[in-house]
Write a protein that holds these residues in place. Structure first.
Motif, PDB file in Angstrom:
ATOM      1  N   GLY A  62      25.441  46.137  22.695  1.00  0.00           N
ATOM      2  CA  GLY A  62      25.143  45.005  23.546  1.00  0.00           C
ATOM      3  C   GLY A  62      25.888  43.854  23.429  1.00  0.00           C
ATOM      4  N   SER A  63      27.382  44.103  23.347  1.00  0.00           N
ATOM      5  CA  SER A  63      28.324  42.930  23.336  1.00  0.00           C
ATOM      6  C   SER A  63      28.580  42.350  24.871  1.00  0.00           C
ATOM      7  N   GLY A  64      28.296  43.169  25.833  1.00  0.00           N
ATOM      8  CA  GLY A  64      28.461  42.737  27.282  1.00  0.00           C
ATOM      9  C   GLY A  64      29.372  43.552  27.856  1.00  0.00           C
ATOM     10  N   LEU A  65      29.762  43.358  29.364  1.00  0.00           N
ATOM     11  CA  LEU A  65      30.405  43.961  30.183  1.00  0.00           C
ATOM     12  C   LEU A  65      31.797  43.154  30.523  1.00  0.00           C
ATOM     13  N   MET A  66      32.799  44.019  30.346  1.00  0.00           N
ATOM     14  CA  MET A  66      34.164  43.572  30.650  1.00  0.00           C
ATOM     15  C   MET A  66      34.248  43.268  32.182  1.00  0.00           C
ATOM     16  N   ASP A  67      34.627  41.995  32.625  1.00  0.00           N
ATOM     17  CA  ASP A  67      34.941  41.858  34.183  1.00  0.00           C
ATOM     18  C   ASP A  67      36.085  42.750  34.569  1.00  0.00           C
ATOM     19  N   TYR A  68      36.082  43.746  34.765  1.00  0.00           N
ATOM     20  CA  TYR A  68      37.243  44.847  35.144  1.00  0.00           C
ATOM     21  C   TYR A  68      38.028  44.463  36.516  1.00  0.00           C
ATOM     22  N   PRO A  69      36.836  44.121  37.464  1.00  0.00           N
ATOM     23  CA  PRO A  69      37.766  43.657  38.706  1.00  0.00           C
ATOM     24  C   PRO A  69      38.642  42.530  38.781  1.00  0.00           C
ATOM     25  N   THR A  70      38.106  41.476  37.952  1.00  0.00           N
ATOM     26  CA  THR A  70      39.100  40.438  37.700  1.00  0.00           C
ATOM     27  C   THR A  70      40.156  40.916  37.016  1.00  0.00           C
ATOM     28  N   GLN A  71      40.059  41.388  35.937  1.00  0.00           N
ATOM     29  CA  GLN A  71      41.313  41.689  35.279  1.00  0.00           C
ATOM     30  C   GLN A  71      42.304  42.409  35.832  1.00  0.00           C
ATOM     31  N   ALA A  72      41.857  43.688  36.607  1.00  0.00           N
ATOM     32  CA  ALA A  72      42.835  44.534  37.468  1.00  0.00           C
ATOM     33  C   ALA A  72      43.424  43.766  38.438  1.00  0.00           C
ATOM     34  N   ALA A  73      42.661  42.804  39.103  1.00  0.00           N
ATOM     35  CA  ALA A  73      43.350  41.846  40.116  1.00  0.00           C
ATOM     36  C   ALA A  73      44.447  41.071  39.532  1.00  0.00           C
ATOM     37  N   LEU A  74      44.307  40.617  38.396  1.00  0.00           N
ATOM     38  CA  LEU A  74      45.172  39.699  37.649  1.00  0.00           C
ATOM     39  C   LEU A  74      46.608  40.470  37.122  1.00  0.00           C
ATOM     40  N   GLY A  75      46.162  41.950  37.021  1.00  0.00           N
ATOM     41  CA  GLY A  75      47.545  42.682  36.944  1.00  0.00           C
ATOM     42  C   GLY A  75      47.645  42.930  35.249  1.00  0.00           C
ATOM     43  N   VAL A  76      46.370  42.891  34.690  1.00  0.00           N
ATOM     44  CA  VAL A  76      46.485  42.912  32.940  1.00  0.00           C
ATOM     45  C   VAL A  76      46.672  44.390  32.835  1.00  0.00           C
ATOM     46  N   THR A  77      47.476  44.750  31.880  1.00  0.00           N
ATOM     47  CA  THR A  77      47.653  46.206  31.680  1.00  0.00           C
ATOM     48  C   THR A  77      46.745  46.711  30.916  1.00  0.00           C
ATOM     49  N   THR A  78      45.954  47.668  30.989  1.00  0.00           N
ATOM     50  CA  THR A  78      44.591  48.182  30.476  1.00  0.00           C
ATOM     51  C   THR A  78      44.662  49.697  30.229  1.00  0.00           C
ATOM     52  N   LEU A 115      39.495  40.931  20.513  1.00  0.00           N
ATOM     53  CA  LEU A 115      39.318  39.685  21.122  1.00  0.00           C
ATOM     54  C   LEU A 115      38.507  39.550  22.044  1.00  0.00           C
ATOM     55  N   ALA A 116      37.508  38.485  21.509  1.00  0.00           N
ATOM     56  CA  ALA A 116      36.371  38.179  22.527  1.00  0.00           C
ATOM     57  C   ALA A 116      35.400  39.254  22.801  1.00  0.00           C
ATOM     58  N   GLU A 117      35.146  39.973  21.692  1.00  0.00           N
ATOM     59  CA  GLU A 117      34.138  40.816  21.938  1.00  0.00           C
ATOM     60  C   GLU A 117      32.566  40.663  22.126  1.00  0.00           C
ATOM     61  N   ASN A 118      32.321  39.494  21.587  1.00  0.00           N
ATOM     62  CA  ASN A 118      31.054  39.279  21.517  1.00  0.00           C
ATOM     63  C   ASN A 118      30.789  37.572  21.473  1.00  0.00           C
ATOM     64  N   THR A 119      29.687  37.212  22.051  1.00  0.00           N
ATOM     65  CA  THR A 119      29.400  35.739  22.041  1.00  0.00           C
ATOM     66  C   THR A 119      29.326  35.255  20.805  1.00  0.00           C
ATOM     67  N   ALA A 120      28.571  35.674  19.858  1.00  0.00           N
ATOM     68  CA  ALA A 120      28.619  34.978  18.569  1.00  0.00           C
ATOM     69  C   ALA A 120      30.023  34.944  17.825  1.00  0.00           C
ATOM     70  N   GLU A 121      30.995  36.115  17.977  1.00  0.00           N
ATOM     71  CA  GLU A 121      32.189  35.992  17.395  1.00  0.00           C
ATOM     72  C   GLU A 121      33.077  34.844  18.082  1.00  0.00           C
ATOM     73  N   VAL A 122      33.067  34.727  19.375  1.00  0.00           N
ATOM     74  CA  VAL A 122      33.773  33.630  19.922  1.00  0.00           C
ATOM     75  C   VAL A 122      33.529  32.255  19.555  1.00  0.00           C
ATOM     76  N   ALA A 123      32.070  32.182  19.381  1.00  0.00           N
ATOM     77  CA  ALA A 123      31.745  30.883  18.889  1.00  0.00           C
ATOM     78  C   ALA A 123      32.007  30.372  17.266  1.00  0.00           C
ATOM     79  N   TRP A 124      32.275  31.465  16.577  1.00  0.00           N
ATOM     80  CA  TRP A 124      32.665  31.608  15.177  1.00  0.00           C
ATOM     81  C   TRP A 124      34.103  31.218  15.184  1.00  0.00           C
ATOM     82  N   VAL A 125      34.906  31.955  15.976  1.00  0.00           N
ATOM     83  CA  VAL A 125      36.438  31.589  16.108  1.00  0.00           C
ATOM     84  C   VAL A 125      36.366  30.132  16.617  1.00  0.00           C
ATOM     85  N   GLY A 126      35.801  29.661  17.467  1.00  0.00           N
ATOM     86  CA  GLY A 126      35.751  28.117  17.847  1.00  0.00           C
ATOM     87  C   GLY A 126      35.641  27.291  16.530  1.00  0.00           C
ATOM     88  N   GLU A 127      34.575  27.545  15.633  1.00  0.00           N
ATOM     89  CA  GLU A 127      34.355  26.819  14.441  1.00  0.00           C
ATOM     90  C   GLU A 127      35.672  27.081  13.429  1.00  0.00           C
TER      91      GLU A 127
END
Length: 442
Positions: free
Chosen positions: A306-322, A238-250
């Motif tokens: 080179g896919s990007g950096l997960m925003d782990y602080p936001t994810q942890a603050a939201l309580g997403v199990t990781t 899920l949502a690993e790469n910006t080109a992948e995300v755009a492709w899913v939108g198409e």
């Protein structure tokens, strides 16, 4: 008479595990530490844990053999919640971003799994490599070939590991030799589920590779299968790469976002593990948390491609199990120690350096929570399955020098920063040593 059952032993050392829901910067009080501690293991489960003197006294004079690891850390077996067995041979493949990398490296490697002997030999190597790195439980993707999942689960069962795996479901946007159909993907997955789910310590994982390689018909079938067997896992990307995300939108123009595709088909629920989750809004992360889904944080793979950096602080603050995932073969090591070091560095870039307690949580209890297995694995308590790793701070000159005079917490952090497979002195699966280890038996 002394107890000589080979399934029974007492492991002595600096025993360290963590409590539930450890915060990213939690300190020593989030760790359960017995500096001279012991685990009494009987019949593959933990009978007792605590100070060595107490454990020995309660075990009595006819206690089982002692595996003496004083001076080393005794921690729960590591849990890898996202990796690919068929990509073992393409680890360290140069120079491509995700979608090009799939076509240049991953798909050709997976095509070779049409040969059952390749699948079998690779699965055997893969499981041994997990254990050599202290990983005792894993959630693993196979290939589109049903026999790839058979090979993985057969190898795990032979070693007594707690493993979940599944064949990939892909009926479009991939090479022809790797395509199943909407119907055959579901039928073969259902047959594998019936054969393996709940066999010993094994679980089946319904495994659409990612939304672009499954038609809406196949995703509908995967959702139906998930409804039929809520105890099975769902694993995908899920949502690993910006080109992948755009492709899913198409491909799915009706969907609000990438996560909404999986939501629509009933694939976002407890027991669903989504790898990467880099390019997501806080609102999408909140929906994932609300559904009870989990995220596999695969930091080394994210950097390598080179896919990007997960925003782990936001994810942890939201309580997403990781939990953590090595994501072989985009990931660059089977070692969750090395993977955790990268997770720390990404957290530091976001202003949230992760504590030793949290890194241990991600590699053990957090992974267990993501898999719904906190009552079985991930920490030490009576009745828990006895998956254990011995960490040796003296296994390399630098780590030995760094940890010469430290607290257990500092030693643990140093090993998460400097450690690798050299520092795995022993791995135990259900109380059984499965790698050669350096100890004193008494």
């Amino acid at each position: 008479m002394p107890n000589t059952d080979r399934h029974d032993c007492i492991i002595r050392g600096t025993v360290v595990s963590c409590g539930p829901d450890v915060a990213p910067q939690a300190g020593t009080d989030a760790l359960d530490v017995f500096t001279d501690g012991a685990l009494h293991i009987a019949g593959g489960v933990i009978r007792n844990v605590g100070p060595a003197t107490t454990v020995f006294a309660q075990a009595g004079s006819d206690h089982p053999p002692v595996h003496d690891f004083r001076g080393r850390l005794v921690v729960p077996g590591f849990i890898d919640i996202h990796t690919h067995c068929p990509q073992t041979n393409i680890i360290a493949s140069y120079g491509e971003a995700l979608l090009a990398w799939l076509h240049r490296y991953a798909f050709p490697a997976e095509e070779r799994f049409a040969d059952p002997e390749v699948a079998e030999e690779t699965a055997q190597f893969f499981m041994d490599e997990l254990l050599r790195n202290g990983t005792t439980s894993a959630l693993i993707m196979g290939t589109v070939h049903a026999h790839s999942a058979d090979a993985i689960l057969r190898a795990a069962r032979a070693r007594g590991m707690r493993v979940a795996a599944g064949k990939l479901m892909m009926d479009r946007n991939c090479p022809e030799p790797l395509r199943d159909t909407a119907a055959s993907g579901v039928t073969q997955s259902r047959e594998l589920l019936r054969r393996w789910h709940g066999a010993g310590r094994l679980t089946y994982a319904i495994s659409p590779r990612f939304a672009p390689t499954s038609s809406e018909e196949q995703l509908t079938g995967a959702g139906q299968l998930a409804l039929e067997c809520p105890e099975a896992y769902v694993q995908t990307h899920l949502a690993e790469n910006t080109a992948e995300v755009a492709w899913v939108g198409e491909l799915f123009p009706w969907a609000e976002d990438y996560l909404a595709v999986y939501e629509y088909f009933g694939l976002v629920r407890p027991g669903a593990v989504f790898a990467h989750c880099i390019h997501m809004t806080p609102a999408a992360r909140q929906r994932l948390a609300d559904h009870g889904g989990a995220t596999a944080f695969a930091p080394s793979a994210n950097l390598f491609l080179g896919s990007g950096l997960m925003d782990y602080p936001t994810q942890a603050a939201l309580g997403v199990t990781t939990g953590l995932g090595t994501d072989i073969g985009a990931g660059t090591s089977f070692s969750l120690l090395r993977t955790a070091a990268t997770a720390y560095q990404i957290g530091a870039l976001y202003g949230l350096p992760l504590s030793a307690a949290h890194l241990l949580y991600l590699t053990t209890r957090g992974g267990a929570k993501a898999l719904g297995l906190e009552d079985c694995i991930g920490h030490f308590a009576p009745g828990m399955e006895a998956d254990v790793v011995i960490l040796d701070p003296e296994a390399s000159p630098l780590a030995s020098r760094r940890t010469a005079v430290t607290t257990p917490e500092e030693t643990l952090f140093a090993l998460f920063t400097l450690g690798d497979e050299r520092h795995i002195a022993a791995t135990y699966v259900a109380g059984q040593p499965v790698t050669a280890h350096r100890s004193t038996h008494g």
